[in-house]
Structure formats: structure tokens, C-alpha cells
Design an enzyme around this catalytic site. Structure first.
Site, mmCIF file in Angstrom:
data_model
loop_
_atom_site.group_PDB
_atom_site.id
_atom_site.type_symbol
_atom_site.label_atom_id
_atom_site.label_comp_id
_atom_site.label_asym_id
_atom_site.label_seq_id
_atom_site.Cartn_x
_atom_site.Cartn_y
_atom_site.Cartn_z
ATOM 1 N N THR A 88 51.307 35.700 54.986
ATOM 2 C CA THR A 88 51.750 36.926 54.528
ATOM 3 C C THR A 88 53.231 37.047 54.842
ATOM 4 O O THR A 88 54.204 37.038 54.091
ATOM 5 C CB THR A 88 51.207 37.979 54.465
ATOM 6 N N TRP A 130 42.687 33.684 58.237
ATOM 7 C CA TRP A 130 43.252 33.606 57.042
ATOM 8 C C TRP A 130 43.782 32.257 56.809
ATOM 9 O O TRP A 130 43.945 31.809 55.578
ATOM 10 C CB TRP A 130 44.597 34.272 57.216
ATOM 11 N N ASN A 176 39.713 35.126 54.953
ATOM 12 C CA ASN A 176 40.332 36.196 54.210
ATOM 13 C C ASN A 176 40.624 35.998 52.782
ATOM 14 O O ASN A 176 41.382 35.149 52.565
ATOM 15 C CB ASN A 176 41.571 36.622 54.993
ATOM 16 N N GLU A 177 39.900 36.994 52.156
ATOM 17 C CA GLU A 177 40.376 36.939 50.531
ATOM 18 C C GLU A 177 40.194 35.587 49.921
ATOM 19 O O GLU A 177 40.721 35.398 48.922
ATOM 20 C CB GLU A 177 41.531 37.805 50.467
ATOM 21 N N GLU A 252 39.563 46.056 54.849
ATOM 22 C CA GLU A 252 41.178 46.050 54.535
ATOM 23 C C GLU A 252 41.362 47.097 53.634
ATOM 24 O O GLU A 252 40.977 46.915 52.308
ATOM 25 C CB GLU A 252 41.373 44.759 54.646
ATOM 26 N N ARG A 374 47.245 49.370 45.747
ATOM 27 C CA ARG A 374 46.298 49.066 44.978
ATOM 28 C C ARG A 374 44.674 49.485 45.200
ATOM 29 O O ARG A 374 44.676 49.932 46.400
ATOM 30 C CB ARG A 374 46.128 47.479 45.141
#
Length: 603
Positions: A88, A130, A176-177, A252, A374
């Protein structure tokens, strides 16, 4: 494993004499166990600049984050398990660049966890990948092809934390995600157990709620997962997650610019994640905005520390919003069944330690002053109101005549905020107390008397990055693996010592990743240093450019002036775009490359 009640009780209020009445009562049973409020370092490199602060300022910053009864007083620290890839806002190094390499002193997450533990020995520690070094994927961009390899890699990080740093990791995540993999989760559980780490829980899947549906049909998966962790749930859960009976966390959340709207977002979701979604922990991405602000999601932390060269840092309003919960309820406390929404907007929760202590947190955040980044927030209204609370059950006491009162007001009209102020105790009469609630306020009403608003002298004023900068990397025993102020974007750049080189380049900075990682984002290796307009840079090898975008979006500008080992490569190049940005150096691909005598002159 922790058992949680599935009880749901939203008490309707009764209108009487223009006041709305709310019951605080433990006679009908208790709700779920409170698991704590936390911050997330990583995902990625979000605490990068913190380690470069002078120790005195760095210690103050850490106190505001972790010291009990001082600032945010966080209960949980979640960190990225570095994977040698951009995630990120930068890259965090892996403890295993290749299958034959183990180094549990790279990066700064070890240091951060130890500093958090030093201040709060009871803090809960979580690790989540991640990305993964390329060897884990065995040539693919997928960590699940060989689940045993990936599980052993992650478990080695947990073991290394204990063996080399004395850190007990409480929970570990999946990826992650990204998509979860049932086989991998069960293999990870088995690998942890075989290593004697039966007390390390698995959080899954750090994305949406879908895994809860799979758990209902797979008893092995259900047994392997201790916590269902979801990202940015908008305070809502789904019925399948409730039916599992598992612990539910917003693992998160927040991810919002840390001005007062960010504080409003944080205040609202800290309450409503439980009121609406029965989530018993909320973790902020990110812990601290300690990365260059022009990277992705600048200043999306609970506080800001992005200028180690000046020593400036800012204790933002989300720190004090956090304190309204964290200083007056601890993991192991229990929510009451009597929680809910206020008649004219806002929400309240009540928690008890089971030993007579009671904490009630009330928020009245308006829609436009509490929108998180969000998901989108459906419209609603909040207006001033009178709220009377009646204490029943074990909280009725002839001796209870007053409660401690802490107050915050995010004043969007005159900008004169009140943040975490200990105001006059509120009187309790025959078990009743009344509050006059305005909009955009937070109240904590509590029996706990240890609350404290910590304060240090103001840090130095903010200052731009120096226009003249030089680093020869001549550090024989560096305290951290990265050079100060450099922020790896892709690839990993570490201090390096050429043991066989008696010449002028014994100590250099070396890019060490030679295989494309299993990535969260895709880029080739380079790193940046802050805010220069043109540069005179002496390097040993590779390239330099000016960059105006980093993180997940990389964009390079025109070359300015460069030399290689003292020989001019280009000069007087007109820099049309960007007009400002970073100086960046890197390589054409994932390969070894050494850099030395880095110099910027932006006059």
C-alpha cells in the site's frame, strides 16, 4: 477458545416528560465479551518513519499510542508479517528472503511490538501477511499451492518472535483481503499445534463475511478458526456469522483522514460495530500515519508522525476518541444486553467487569461529520436530545451517588473542540441520571476513576525535508536494517557490508530481493526519499529519477542531474514533470544492486 453469548436485546425507549429513558441492566444476562480496541502497523510500511525520530520524541509518540491511562491506551497491536513486496505505502522486509535465510531483526515491527509490550504487558499481538517472498509461491503468485510451505513460513515468524524477542503472538491471520483457502487454514492450524502453539488463534479471513458461510458447512474449518475477522463492515454483520457462534471482529476499519470527520467516523463505529454487528473488537488501519503524506491514504492514522527530521508530530483527535473506550473498559469486560440506538440519533453501549464496575459510552455523531472512507453511509439524522438512564440489577447501590464523566465535542461550527475532558461527576439519584446531549459529542460515564489525559510539551514545529541531504551508509552496527528517511516501495533495500572490499564502498545500501514476491501490488524495485525538486546524486549502480506518485500507484518524472562513480551521466536535464516529488533510486528488475554516497542538493 472464548465462548460468546448470541443474545440480542435492543431496548425500546419510553417517552416521559420530553426525556427518553434507557435502561442499563444486567438482570437479563450479559452480552458478548469485549476483546479490545487496536491499531494496525503495516499494510504497508505505515510506521516506516517512526523509527527515525529522536528517541525522546519517539518515546512520547509511543506513550500516546500504548501507555495505559495516558492517550489511546490501545489494547491490541496488529502488524504486517513482511513479505518483501509493496502492500500500500511501501514494502516491509520478510524474515526469510529465501528458503535458506532466516533473520528476525529486519524491519521495525519487532521493535514496535516490544515497545508496545514495554508500556502495556497485556497488549494483544496479531500478525497478518499481505504478501509472501517469491519462494513461498514456488514460482507462482499464489501462496496456497503448497500449503505446508506457507504454513511453516508463517509459523516460523511466530516462533521467531518468541525466541528472539520474547514476544507471544496471540493471533495469526491468513492473507490480507485475498481469497482464503480452506486446506491452508486447516494446515496452518495443524502446524501451529504441532509446534506447541495451541494458544495462538487463527483470524479469518480479513476480508468479507463469506468464510462464515463456509464454516457452517465444514466442521474442520469451523474448529480451525477462532475469530471471524472482517474489513470495513459498515457496522453490520450477516446472520451466518452470528449462527457460527464465533468471535466477530472488525479486524480492519477506519482508514479515514485523521481530522475531525475521521474522529467522528471512529467514534461512531467504535460503538455501532457492537450495537449493529455484535463485533467485539475494532482495529484501526492504520495505527499511526508515519509515512510520507503524499503516498496512498495519507494521514489515515490515529495520529501523525511524518517528520523525523524536525521532530514534529500531531496528537490527532482520534487518539482522544479512542480513550473514551480504552481507558474505561479492558479486554475481558462484557457488554450488557441493554445497548442500542438513541431515539434522536446516536448510540450507546454499556460494559461491566463483573465486579461492580460499569462504563457507558454514548456518541451522537451526525452523518456528514462521521463518514468513513468506506463503505458508503446511509442517510440518517441526529438532533439535540435529553437522555435519562436508569441503572438496575447489580448496578443499583444506595452508595452510588455520582459517576465519573468524560466529554468530547467535535465542534464543526467554531472549530473549538473539547477533547477528552474530565468534567464534573454526574449525579445519580435513585439509580437515575440525565444528560443533555448535543450533536457530535462523546460521553463516557463510568465508575472507573483511573482515566487520565496525558500530556507532553509541544513537539518542535513542522519543517520541510532538508534541501541538502547526504548518506554514505557507513554504519557498522545499524539499529535497524533500513537507512533513515528512505522508504522502500518495491524491493528491499538494506544496509550491507562488503567484507572482501577494502575500498571506499565497504558499507552500502543493497537491494536484496531477487525473485518477484507473491504480491499484494505489482511493481519493480525502487525506493524514495522525501521532497526534492532536482538532484545531484552520486550512486554506485542503477538509476535515479524524480517520482511524484508512490505506494500502489507509481509514476516517474524526467531525469535531472546524475553521476556514476564520479563520472557525469546526464546534466542540465529540464524537469517538466513533476514539479515536486521524491528522489528515487532502484533497479530494472529484482536483482542485487548496491548504492553508495547518496546526495541530494535541491537549491
Amino acid at each position: 477458545m472464548i465462548a460468546h453469548s448470541l443474545g440480542l436485546f435492543l431496548l425500546p425507549c419510553i417517552c416521559l416528560c420530553a426525556a427518553e429513558y434507557y435502561l442499563v441492566d444486567d438482570r437479563i444476562g450479559l452480552g458478548r465479551r469485549f476483546d479490545g480496541i487496536g491499531g494496525l502497523s503495516g499494510g504497508g510500511a505505515t510506521s516506516r518513519l517512526l523509527i527515525n525520530y529522536n528517541e525522546s520524541y519517539r518515546s512520547q509518540i509511543l506513550d500516546y499510542l500504548f501507555k495505559p491511562n495516558f492517550g489511546a491506551s490501545l489494547h491490541i497491536l496488529k502488524v504486517e508479517i513482511g513479505g518483501d513486496a509493496q502492500t500500500t505505502d511501501g514494502t516491509e522486509p520478510s524474515h526469510m528472503h529465501n528458503e535458506n535465510d532466516e533473520n528476525y531483526f529486519r524491519g521495525y515491527e519487532w521493535w514496535l511490538m516490544k515497545e508496545a509490550k514495554k508500556r502495556n504487558p497485556d497488549i494483544i499481538l496479531i500478525g497478518l501477511p499481505w504478501a509472501f517472498p517469491g519462494w513461498v509461491g514456488q514460482g507462482s503468485n499464489w501462496p496456497y499451492t503448497f500449503p505446508n510451505i506457507t504454513a511453516n513460513y508463517v509459523v516460523s515468524w511466530v516462533i521467531g518472535a518468541k525466541q528472539h524477542h520474547g514476544l507471544d503472538i496471540n493471533y495469526i491471520g491468513i492473507w490480507n483481503e485475498k481469497d482464503y483457502n480452506v486446506k491452508y487454514i486447516t494446515v496452518l492450524r495443524d502446524t501451529l499445534d504441532r509446534a506447541g502453539l495451541t494458544g495462538v488463534g487463527i483470524i479469518a479471513a480479513d476480508g468479507n463475511w463469506d468464510i462464515s458461510k463456509a464454516m457452517l458447512g465444514d466442521s474442520y474449518l469451523n474448529d480451525a478458526v477462532e475469530v471471524i475477522g472482517v474489513h470495513y463492515p459498515g457496522t453490520m454483520t450477516i446472520k451466518e456469522a452470528m449462527i457460527t457462534g464465533k468471535v466477530l471482529w472488525s479486524s480492519e476499519d477506519y482508514s479515514t483522514f485523521n481530522n475531525n470527520i475521521g474522529a467522528g467516523c471512529w467514534a461512531r463505529i467504535l460503538n455501532q460495530n457492537y450495537v449493529n454487528g455484535r463485533m467485539t473488537s475494532t482495529i484501526s488501519w492504520n495505527l499511526i500515519a508515519s509515512y510520507y503524506e503524499d503516498l496512498s491514504f495519507g494521514r489515515d492514522g490515529l495520529m501523525t508522525a511524518e517528520e523525523p527530521w524536525s521532530g514534529n508530530y500531531v496528537v490527532e483527535s482520534p487518539i482522544w476518541i479512542t480513550a473514551h473506550t480504552t481507558q474505561f473498559a479492558q479486554p475481558g469486560w462484557t457488554y450488557l444486553q441493554t445497548v442500542g440506538h438513541l431515539k434522536h440519533g446516536g448510540s450507546y453501549v454499556a460494559l461491566t467487569d463483573g465486579n461492580g464496575n460499569l462504563t457507558i459510552i454514548i456518541e451522537t455523531m451526525t452523518h456528514d461529520h462521521s463518514e468513513c472512507i468506506r463503505p458508503s453511509l446511509p442517510p440518517y439524522t441526529v438532533s439535540p436530545q435529553t437522555a435519562t438512564f436508569q441503572l438496575k440489577g447489580s448496578f443499583v447501590s444506595v452508595a452510588l451517588t455520582e459517576l465519573q464523566q468524560w466529554y468530547s465535542k467535535l465542534n464543526f461550527m467554531n472549530k473549538k473542540d473539547t477533547l477528552f475532558q474530565n468534567i464534573t461527576p454526574i449525579k445519580v439519584s435513585n439509580g437515575y441520571f440525565t444528560l443533555q446531549l448535543d450533536v457530535d459529542e462523546v460521553y463516557t460515564i463510568t465508575t472507573v476513576t483511573s482515566g487520565h489525559k496525558g500530556l507532553y510539551p509541544d513537539p518542535p514545529e513542522a519543517a520541510p525535508f532538508p534541501k541538502k541531504y547526504f548518506d554514505d551508509f557507513n554504519v557498522s552496527s545499524p539499529p535497524f536494517s533500513e537507512a533513515p528517511c528512505f522508504a522502500d516501495q518495491t524491493g528491499v533495500f538494506e544496509y550491507f557490508r562488503n567484507l572482501t572490499d577494502p575500498g571506499p564502498h565497504v558499507y552500502t545500501l543493497r537491494q536484496v530481493v531477487t525473485q518477484r514476491p507473491v504480491t499484494f501490488c505489482l511493481h519493480d524495485p525502487f525506493f524514495k526519499i522525501h521532497e526534492v525538486f532536482s538532484g545531484n546524486v552520486i550512486i554506485l549502480v542503477a538509476f535515479i529519477c524524480i517520482v511524484d506518485q508512490g505506494g500502489e500507484s507509481v509514476k516517474s518524472g524526467y531525469f535531472a542531474f546524475g553521476m556514476l562513480n564520479g563520472y557525469p551521466l546526464w546534466k542540465n536535464a529540464v524537469v517538466l514533470q513533476p514539479l515536486n516529488g521524491w528522489a528515487a533510486i532502484g533497479t530494472n528488475s529484482f536483482e542485487y544492486a548496491q548504492f553508495d554516497n547518496f546526495k541530494v542538493d535541491a537549491d
